[in-house]
Design a protein around this motif. Structure first.
Motif, PDB file in Angstrom:
ATOM      1  N   ALA A   1     -14.662   3.527  -0.763  1.00 18.09           N
ATOM      2  CA  ALA A   1     -14.924   4.735  -1.212  1.00 18.09           C
ATOM      3  C   ALA A   1     -14.075   5.838  -1.235  1.00 18.09           C
ATOM      4  CB  ALA A   1     -16.386   5.235  -1.000  1.00 18.09           C
ATOM      5  N   ALA A   2     -13.476   5.775   0.049  1.00 19.27           N
ATOM      6  CA  ALA A   2     -12.555   6.832   0.316  1.00 19.27           C
ATOM      7  C   ALA A   2     -10.874   6.560   0.039  1.00 19.27           C
ATOM      8  CB  ALA A   2     -12.181   6.886   2.009  1.00 19.27           C
ATOM      9  N   GLY A   3     -10.932   5.291  -0.707  1.00 18.91           N
ATOM     10  CA  GLY A   3      -9.650   5.140  -1.400  1.00 18.91           C
ATOM     11  C   GLY A   3      -8.727   4.030  -0.591  1.00 18.91           C
ATOM     12  N   PHE A   4      -9.311   3.366   0.398  1.00 10.49           N
ATOM     13  CA  PHE A   4      -8.584   2.144   1.005  1.00 10.49           C
ATOM     14  C   PHE A   4      -8.853   0.933  -0.006  1.00 10.49           C
ATOM     15  CE2 PHE A   4      -9.367   5.156   4.483  1.00 10.49           C
ATOM     16  CZ  PHE A   4      -8.015   5.285   4.995  1.00 10.49           C
ATOM     17  N   GLU A   5      -7.830   0.054   0.111  1.00 13.16           N
ATOM     18  CA  GLU A   5      -7.835  -1.051  -0.658  1.00 13.16           C
ATOM     19  C   GLU A   5      -8.677  -2.092  -0.070  1.00 13.16           C
ATOM     20  OE1 GLU A   5      -4.679  -4.267  -2.438  1.00 13.16           O
ATOM     21  OE2 GLU A   5      -4.201  -2.456  -1.708  1.00 13.16           O
TER      22      GLU A   5
ATOM     23  N   TYR B   1     -19.073   0.002   6.633  1.00 11.20           N
ATOM     24  CA  TYR B   1     -17.829   0.566   6.906  1.00 11.20           C
ATOM     25  C   TYR B   1     -16.730   0.128   5.728  1.00 11.20           C
ATOM     26  CZ  TYR B   1     -19.644   1.824  11.645  1.00 11.20           C
ATOM     27  OH  TYR B   1     -20.342   2.534  12.398  1.00 11.20           O
ATOM     28  N   VAL B   2     -16.999  -1.011   5.365  1.00 10.82           N
ATOM     29  CA  VAL B   2     -16.210  -1.684   4.138  1.00 10.82           C
ATOM     30  C   VAL B   2     -16.338  -0.827   2.981  1.00 10.82           C
ATOM     31  CG1 VAL B   2     -15.454  -3.393   2.634  1.00 10.82           C
ATOM     32  CG2 VAL B   2     -15.805  -4.061   5.082  1.00 10.82           C
ATOM     33  N   ASP B   3     -17.461  -0.603   2.549  1.00  5.40           N
ATOM     34  CA  ASP B   3     -18.039   0.293   1.512  1.00  5.40           C
ATOM     35  C   ASP B   3     -17.424   1.640   1.506  1.00  5.40           C
ATOM     36  OD1 ASP B   3     -19.025  -2.244   0.383  1.00  5.40           O
ATOM     37  OD2 ASP B   3     -21.060  -1.488   0.935  1.00  5.40           O
ATOM     38  N   ALA B   4     -17.752   2.278   2.677  1.00  5.34           N
ATOM     39  CA  ALA B   4     -17.380   3.651   2.927  1.00  5.34           C
ATOM     40  C   ALA B   4     -15.645   3.780   2.954  1.00  5.34           C
ATOM     41  CB  ALA B   4     -17.576   4.132   4.262  1.00  5.34           C
ATOM     42  N   LEU B   5     -15.049   2.740   3.433  1.00  6.72           N
ATOM     43  CA  LEU B   5     -13.811   2.838   3.267  1.00  6.72           C
ATOM     44  C   LEU B   5     -13.068   2.830   1.977  1.00  6.72           C
ATOM     45  CD1 LEU B   5     -12.833   0.846   6.670  1.00  6.72           C
ATOM     46  CD2 LEU B   5     -12.181   3.457   6.089  1.00  6.72           C
TER      47      LEU B   5
ATOM     48  N   THR C   1       0.796  -1.257  -0.068  1.00  9.44           N
ATOM     49  CA  THR C   1      -0.122   0.067  -0.031  1.00  9.44           C
ATOM     50  C   THR C   1       1.012   1.213  -0.097  1.00  9.44           C
ATOM     51  OG1 THR C   1      -1.432  -1.297   1.224  1.00  9.44           O
ATOM     52  CG2 THR C   1      -2.019   1.068   1.447  1.00  9.44           C
ATOM     53  N   PRO C   2       0.495   2.202  -0.593  1.00 16.71           N
ATOM     54  CA  PRO C   2       1.507   3.672  -0.663  1.00 16.71           C
ATOM     55  C   PRO C   2       1.968   4.082   0.692  1.00 16.71           C
ATOM     56  CG  PRO C   2      -0.651   3.764  -2.195  1.00 16.71           C
ATOM     57  CD  PRO C   2      -0.686   2.498  -1.345  1.00 16.71           C
ATOM     58  N   ALA C   3       2.937   4.592   0.980  1.00 14.26           N
ATOM     59  CA  ALA C   3       3.524   4.826   2.149  1.00 14.26           C
ATOM     60  C   ALA C   3       3.084   3.807   3.327  1.00 14.26           C
ATOM     61  CB  ALA C   3       2.889   6.092   2.671  1.00 14.26           C
ATOM     62  N   ALA C   4       3.354   2.515   2.867  1.00 13.96           N
ATOM     63  CA  ALA C   4       3.222   1.428   4.024  1.00 13.96           C
ATOM     64  C   ALA C   4       3.661   1.237   5.243  1.00 13.96           C
ATOM     65  CB  ALA C   4       3.345   0.059   3.054  1.00 13.96           C
ATOM     66  N   GLU C   5       4.761   2.428   5.188  1.00 21.47           N
ATOM     67  CA  GLU C   5       5.521   2.308   6.762  1.00 21.47           C
ATOM     68  C   GLU C   5       4.556   3.302   7.663  1.00 21.47           C
ATOM     69  OE1 GLU C   5       7.170   4.031   3.641  1.00 21.47           O
ATOM     70  OE2 GLU C   5       7.321   1.840   3.020  1.00 21.47           O
ATOM     71  N   ASP C   6       3.611   3.890   7.186  1.00 17.98           N
ATOM     72  CA  ASP C   6       3.013   5.241   8.014  1.00 17.98           C
ATOM     73  C   ASP C   6       1.528   4.981   7.976  1.00 17.98           C
ATOM     74  OD1 ASP C   6       3.229   8.810   8.140  1.00 17.98           O
ATOM     75  OD2 ASP C   6       3.037   7.164   9.890  1.00 17.98           O
TER      76      ASP C   6
ATOM     77  N   SER D   1     -10.666  -3.746   9.578  1.00 18.74           N
ATOM     78  CA  SER D   1      -9.370  -3.416   9.546  1.00 18.74           C
ATOM     79  C   SER D   1      -9.026  -2.951   8.179  1.00 18.74           C
ATOM     80  CB  SER D   1      -8.282  -4.349  10.262  1.00 18.74           C
ATOM     81  OG  SER D   1      -8.532  -5.519   9.473  1.00 18.74           O
ATOM     82  N   VAL D   2      -7.745  -2.325   8.194  1.00 18.44           N
ATOM     83  CA  VAL D   2      -7.228  -2.269   6.675  1.00 18.44           C
ATOM     84  C   VAL D   2      -5.699  -2.539   6.903  1.00 18.44           C
ATOM     85  CG1 VAL D   2      -6.492  -0.726   4.646  1.00 18.44           C
ATOM     86  CG2 VAL D   2      -8.951  -0.586   5.937  1.00 18.44           C
ATOM     87  N   ARG D   3      -5.185  -3.563   6.201  1.00 16.28           N
ATOM     88  CA  ARG D   3      -3.536  -3.658   6.457  1.00 16.28           C
ATOM     89  C   ARG D   3      -3.085  -2.564   5.707  1.00 16.28           C
ATOM     90  NH1 ARG D   3      -0.592  -7.976   8.983  1.00 16.28           N
ATOM     91  NH2 ARG D   3       1.562  -7.442   8.339  1.00 16.28           N
ATOM     92  N   TRP D   4      -2.026  -1.918   6.399  1.00 20.95           N
ATOM     93  CA  TRP D   4      -1.241  -0.846   5.848  1.00 20.95           C
ATOM     94  C   TRP D   4       0.179  -1.357   6.101  1.00 20.95           C
ATOM     95  CZ3 TRP D   4      -3.495   2.771   3.241  1.00 20.95           C
ATOM     96  CH2 TRP D   4      -2.746   3.787   2.477  1.00 20.95           C
ATOM     97  N   GLY D   5       0.925  -1.959   5.288  1.00 19.47           N
ATOM     98  CA  GLY D   5       2.416  -2.397   5.567  1.00 19.47           C
ATOM     99  C   GLY D   5       2.157  -3.441   6.396  1.00 19.47           C
ATOM    100  N   ASP D   6       3.065  -3.127   7.606  1.00 19.99           N
ATOM    101  CA  ASP D   6       3.247  -4.047   8.728  1.00 19.99           C
ATOM    102  C   ASP D   6       2.366  -3.777   9.798  1.00 19.99           C
ATOM    103  OD1 ASP D   6       5.219  -5.358   7.336  1.00 19.99           O
ATOM    104  OD2 ASP D   6       6.765  -4.106   8.389  1.00 19.99           O
ATOM    105  N   GLU D   7       1.491  -2.724   9.579  1.00 19.93           N
ATOM    106  CA  GLU D   7       0.633  -2.163  10.570  1.00 19.93           C
ATOM    107  C   GLU D   7      -0.828  -2.230  10.166  1.00 19.93           C
ATOM    108  OE1 GLU D   7       2.829   1.232  13.125  1.00 19.93           O
ATOM    109  OE2 GLU D   7       2.243   1.890  10.809  1.00 19.93           O
ATOM    110  N   CYS D   8      -1.825  -2.088  10.815  1.00 20.57           N
ATOM    111  CA  CYS D   8      -3.263  -1.996  10.679  1.00 20.57           C
ATOM    112  C   CYS D   8      -4.038  -0.895  11.221  1.00 20.57           C
ATOM    113  CB  CYS D   8      -3.881  -3.272  11.421  1.00 20.57           C
ATOM    114  SG  CYS D   8      -3.244  -4.838  10.544  1.00 20.57           S
TER     115      CYS D   8
END
Length: 166
Positions: free
Chosen positions: A97-101, A91-95, A59-64, A124-131
């Motif tokens: 729509a906001a650009g989350f994968e 919540y999934v649909d809204a996220l 995911t872009p900027a996965a570190e942050d 949840s949304v996985r974002w690099g090594d974090e959530c």
């Protein structure tokens, strides 16, 4: 005899102001014109940064993930203010729509295994090594959002989650 011949006493403050303004402009121009041109010096070779290989999916900027928490929280609160506040899909649909994968998301069931409304729903949304993790439900007075470490399995939530196939 006056020190400022031909000038009235009323004009003296304006003359002093004009003179000080000219001095300040001269100083500023002198400062900007006196900026030295940097000369090359020997330095250590730059440390190479690692970038994901083209085969990795990140995911872009996965570190942050913390940088995305504000947007994540805003989306959660926007759904919380609707009649769909206890529906994980909302919540999934809204996220999304906001650009989350969507492929990086997990959500728990809205109901228990015997058909009773769940006390709480997590997503949840996985974002690099974090959530980015959210929790809502009828037993919770307001949405909770946080950045948590991702699980070694690649997910974010423990226990049973729904398949996001819509």
């Amino acid at each position: 005899m006056r020190a400022h011949r031909g000038k009235s006493v009323r004009q003296l403050p304006f003359i002093a102001f004009g003179a000080s303004t000219l001095v300040m402009i001269g100083v500023l121009v002198g400062c900007s014109a006196a900026t030295p041109t940097p000369t090359p010096t020997a330095t250590a070779a730059p440390t190479p940064t690692t970038t994901p290989s083209p085969t990795e999916t990140t995911t872009p900027a996965a570190e942050d993930a913390a940088a995305e928490l504000s947007l994540f929280t805003d989306v959660v609160w926007s759904v919380w203010g609707t009649d769909a506040r206890y529906q994980g899909r909302a919540y999934v649909d809204a996220l999304v729509a906001a650009g989350f994968e969507k492929a990086a998301m997990q959500v728990t069931p809205d109901e228990t295994s015997i058909g009773i409304a769940a006390d709480n729903i997590q997503f949840s949304v996985r974002w690099g090594d974090e959530c980015l993790v959210g929790q809502v439900g009828p037993t919770i007075t307001e949405p909770v959002t946080a950045v948590l470490d991702g699980l070694a399995t690649g997910g974010c939530l423990l226990g049973q989650t729904r398949v996001i196939d819509w």
